[in-house]
Design a protein around this motif. Structure first.
Motif, short mmCIF file in Angstrom:
data_model
loop_
_atom_site.label_atom_id
_atom_site.label_comp_id
_atom_site.label_asym_id
_atom_site.label_seq_id
_atom_site.Cartn_x
_atom_site.Cartn_y
_atom_site.Cartn_z
N SER A 3 0.87 -1.38 0.04
CA SER A 3 -0.05 -0.14 0.02
C SER A 3 0.97 1.19 0.00
CB SER A 3 -0.95 -0.06 1.24
OG SER A 3 0.03 0.18 2.31
N VAL A 4 0.43 2.25 -0.53
CA VAL A 4 1.05 3.61 -0.64
C VAL A 4 0.65 4.31 0.54
CG1 VAL A 4 1.22 5.77 -1.91
CG2 VAL A 4 0.94 3.52 -3.16
N PRO A 5 2.10 4.69 1.28
CA PRO A 5 1.64 5.54 2.49
C PRO A 5 0.74 6.98 2.39
CG PRO A 5 4.03 5.58 2.16
CD PRO A 5 3.25 4.69 1.09
N PHE A 6 0.13 7.17 3.02
CA PHE A 6 -0.59 8.71 2.78
C PHE A 6 -0.57 9.13 4.24
CE2 PHE A 6 -4.35 11.19 3.69
CZ PHE A 6 -4.40 11.86 2.61
N TYR A 7 0.16 10.57 4.25
CA TYR A 7 0.28 11.23 5.37
C TYR A 7 -0.73 12.64 5.29
CZ TYR A 7 4.85 8.54 5.18
OH TYR A 7 5.51 7.75 5.23
N ASP A 8 -1.12 12.69 6.65
CA ASP A 8 -1.91 13.65 6.98
C ASP A 8 -1.21 15.24 6.87
OD1 ASP A 8 -4.45 12.46 6.74
OD2 ASP A 8 -4.29 11.98 8.85
N PHE A 9 -1.59 16.40 6.60
CA PHE A 9 -0.99 17.58 6.84
C PHE A 9 -0.93 17.73 8.07
CE2 PHE A 9 -0.31 22.05 6.57
CZ PHE A 9 0.54 22.22 5.91
N PRO A 10 0.21 17.77 8.81
CA PRO A 10 0.32 18.46 10.12
C PRO A 10 -0.37 19.77 10.41
CG PRO A 10 2.42 18.18 9.00
CD PRO A 10 1.44 17.99 8.10
N SER A 11 -1.08 19.45 11.59
CA SER A 11 -1.97 20.78 11.85
C SER A 11 -1.23 21.46 13.19
CB SER A 11 -3.32 20.21 12.39
OG SER A 11 -3.47 19.38 13.49
N SER A 12 0.12 21.33 13.25
CA SER A 12 0.73 22.14 14.51
C SER A 12 0.79 23.58 14.11
CB SER A 12 2.18 21.72 14.12
OG SER A 12 3.02 22.29 15.21
N PRO A 13 0.46 24.08 15.41
CA PRO A 13 0.46 25.67 15.31
C PRO A 13 1.65 26.41 14.71
CG PRO A 13 -0.48 24.96 17.24
CD PRO A 13 0.18 23.64 16.67
N LEU A 14 2.73 25.73 15.02
CA LEU A 14 3.83 26.28 14.78
C LEU A 14 4.21 26.34 13.22
CD1 LEU A 14 6.54 24.95 17.43
CD2 LEU A 14 5.72 27.29 17.19
N LEU A 15 3.66 25.19 12.40
CA LEU A 15 3.78 24.78 11.10
C LEU A 15 2.92 25.91 10.40
CD1 LEU A 15 4.14 21.35 10.60
CD2 LEU A 15 5.97 22.80 10.43
N ILE A 16 1.74 26.28 11.04
CA ILE A 16 0.75 27.38 10.53
C ILE A 16 1.21 28.74 10.45
CG2 ILE A 16 -1.46 28.03 10.63
CD1 ILE A 16 -2.56 25.30 11.53
N ILE A 17 1.79 28.84 11.69
CA ILE A 17 2.49 30.28 11.94
C ILE A 17 3.60 30.45 10.82
CG2 ILE A 17 3.76 31.87 13.46
CD1 ILE A 17 1.98 30.54 15.65
N GLY A 18 4.38 29.33 10.67
CA GLY A 18 5.60 29.64 9.70
C GLY A 18 5.18 29.81 8.31
N ALA A 19 4.02 29.00 8.04
CA ALA A 19 3.58 28.92 6.64
C ALA A 19 3.29 30.36 6.43
CB ALA A 19 2.66 28.02 6.47
N LEU A 20 2.42 31.09 7.36
CA LEU A 20 1.96 32.32 7.11
C LEU A 20 3.02 33.38 7.05
CD1 LEU A 20 -1.32 32.13 9.62
CD2 LEU A 20 -1.23 32.28 6.90
N GLY A 21 4.08 33.36 7.82
CA GLY A 21 5.02 33.98 8.06
C GLY A 21 5.87 34.04 6.53
N ILE A 22 5.80 32.67 5.98
CA ILE A 22 6.59 32.95 4.70
C ILE A 22 5.62 33.65 3.70
CG2 ILE A 22 7.14 31.21 2.73
CD1 ILE A 22 8.19 29.23 5.04
N VAL A 23 4.37 33.37 3.66
CA VAL A 23 3.34 34.10 2.76
C VAL A 23 3.54 35.43 2.81
CG1 VAL A 23 1.12 34.58 2.42
CG2 VAL A 23 1.93 32.24 2.51
#
Length: 73
Positions: A3-23
């Protein structure tokens, strides 16, 4: 069949804040770039405008000379 592994997108607040910071950083970079190159204080832009105006004036003078020569014929 494996089977092909499927990963959920992490919902960590640090990752969300980091992504918003990059944007936000990309948006600021884009806006600053646009404002700088459209600024009336940009020396390169002033030189380009002066040279274009000079060229336009020279072309207009040539055109007037040609028109006068055609009238004299």
């Amino acid at each position: 069949m494996s089977s092909v592994p499927f990963y959920d997108f992490p919902s960590s607040p640090l990752l969300i804040i980091g992504a918003l910071g990059i944007v936000v950083a990309l948006a600021v970079f884009f806006l600053a770039y646009q404002k700088y190159f459209n600024s009336p204080f940009n020396k390169e832009l002033q030189k380009k405008k002066k040279s274009l105006l000079k060229e336009k004036q020279e072309l207009n003078e040539r055109l007037q000379k040609i028109e006068q020569d055609l009238k004299n014929l």
